[in-house]
Design an enzyme around this catalytic site. Structure first.
Site, short mmCIF file in Angstrom:
data_model
loop_
_atom_site.label_atom_id
_atom_site.label_comp_id
_atom_site.label_asym_id
_atom_site.label_seq_id
_atom_site.Cartn_x
_atom_site.Cartn_y
_atom_site.Cartn_z
N ARG A 94 20.21 -55.44 27.50
CA ARG A 94 19.60 -55.69 28.71
C ARG A 94 18.75 -56.78 28.57
O ARG A 94 18.77 -57.67 29.64
CB ARG A 94 19.18 -54.56 29.09
N ASN A 347 16.48 -47.01 25.60
CA ASN A 347 17.34 -46.05 25.82
C ASN A 347 18.75 -46.79 26.67
O ASN A 347 19.03 -48.02 26.34
CB ASN A 347 16.91 -44.97 26.83
N HIS A 349 20.02 -47.69 29.69
CA HIS A 349 19.94 -48.75 30.29
C HIS A 349 19.82 -50.12 29.49
O HIS A 349 20.22 -51.18 29.67
CB HIS A 349 19.15 -48.65 31.36
N CYS A 350 18.62 -50.00 28.57
CA CYS A 350 18.05 -50.77 27.76
C CYS A 350 19.34 -51.57 26.94
O CYS A 350 19.18 -52.80 26.49
CB CYS A 350 17.12 -50.71 27.00
N LEU A 351 20.34 -50.85 26.61
CA LEU A 351 21.36 -51.29 25.60
C LEU A 351 22.54 -51.98 26.40
O LEU A 351 23.44 -52.18 25.50
CB LEU A 351 21.83 -49.95 24.79
#
Length: 357
Positions: A94, A347, A349-351
């Site tokens: 992200r 988490n 979304h960050c990935l």
């Protein structure tokens, strides 16, 4: 090319249809305990679900390739997962991947400057050259034209778009000392307008309390439709509640509908077992036993097949899942036990980074 705004491009909403998702296989010894093996099982779970509705481009290092091939053998065989062999410093697709913008059916990328969430001021690790090169690499692999927004520093987790010209971000992050310190707020906003096609920028004062990214918006607030967001909320702590209230006031002033979603009731923290599995490089930020992790249900990912929601074995898991089920009535809500992801510093979304269709 000029800028996305000048060329008529805009950042779509995440809940619009995707052609694919980009992810990066976890490996960094200072982020992922015990050789990243526990986290890789959760990564594989995410990838299997996402690949049911869209292709997944998974970046892997030569060292990590064999483990990805083992855990995702079926998906690689049926070509729903394609491996890209490339070195990165960590795996936050992200933040280091391109942001994609769209005009009609045409998709292009935006390549931002990346400095490990704060550079020499408060960055999380001392070397980020490989991460900083990933966005342009991804665009070239995809055969997409891309805009260079450099030297403007921005991570994908610091912005959310409704696909209609409204972008939300946090002042805590974008005005932090480790990013575009020589720029005024209006200049930063001008960059968001130029490179995301934004017509309106909504500034929330804060991200999640204790978020080491300086308060990314994707951990506290996310669009669920054109004019509605879910907003992380707590009633347990007076100080944290006040931060939530200030965010609520900013959204209401912008005319955006707000659905409150609780944070987990109990803090998620590093344990001795977790820290015993980490190996730091010189200059890398080190963790401490009992240090809280920025757990939030807002860090979900809307893919074609489902909404992937982090859960923590907390009393508020069920509440959050019910709220998101109502917010996305046409989507399957898939809970993912996400503690192993949190240990790495982020988490779901960050990935992930979506490529619009």
């Amino acid at each position: 090319m000029k800028t996305p705004r000048e060329d008529g491009f805009i950042m779509p909403a995440e809940y619009d249809e995707h052609s694919a998702t980009i992810m990066i296989w976890c490996e960094r010894a200072g982020s992922w305990p015990h050789g990243a093996q526990p986290a890789r099982r959760v990564f594989a779970e995410l990838i299997r679900t996402i690949s049911q509705g869209e292709k997944v481009y998974l970046a892997v290092s030569p060292r990590g390739r064999a483990s990805a091939e083992k855990l995702l053998a079926e998906q690689i065989a049926n070509k729903s997962v394609e491996l890209w062999e490339v070195e990165t410093d960590d795996c936050w697709a992200r933040d280091i991947g391109p942001t994609f913008v769209k005009c009609g059916k045409q998709v292009r990328g935006v390549d931002w400057e990346f400095n490990a969430w704060g550079g020499e001021f408060d960055g999380l690790y001392p070397h980020w050259e490989k991460d900083n090169a990933f966005a342009s690499f991804a665009c070239k692999k995809l055969g997409l034209k891309y805009y260079s927004a450099r030297p403007f520093i921005l991570e994908g987790g610091s912005i959310h778009s409704n696909g209609k010209g409204t972008v939300i971000t946090t002042a805590e992050c974008l005005l932090s000392e480790g990013r575009n310190i020589k720029m005024f707020k209006f200049q930063i906003e001008d960059n968001l307008r130029e490179y995301l096609g934004a017509k309106k920028v909504v500034w929330l004062p804060y991200g999640v309390y204790g978020d080491e990214t300086n308060g990314h918006v994707d951990n506290v607030c996310a669009f669920v439709d054109e004019n509605t967001v879910v907003l992380g909320w707590t009633e347990q702590d007076k100080y944290r509640k006040r931060l939530c209230e200030e965010n609520l006031e900013a959204l209401q002033a912008a005319g955006i509908n707000v659905i409150k979603i609780p944070f987990p009731e109990k803090p998620v923290m590093y344990t001795m077992h977790d820290l015993g599995g980490l190996v730091y490089e010189d200059g890398e930020i080190e963790r401490n036993i009992g240090e809280p992790l920025a757990a939030s249900y807002v860090n979900f990912y809307v893919c074609n097949a489902a909404v992937l929601v982090p859960v923590f074995g907390d009393n508020n898991d069920k509440v959050a899942l019910e709220i998101l089920s109502k917010a996305f009535p046409q989507k399957k809500i898939v809970p993912v036990f996400a503690r192993e992801l949190l240990l790495g510093g982020g988490n779901i979304h960050c990935l992930t980074q979506q490529i619009p269709k």
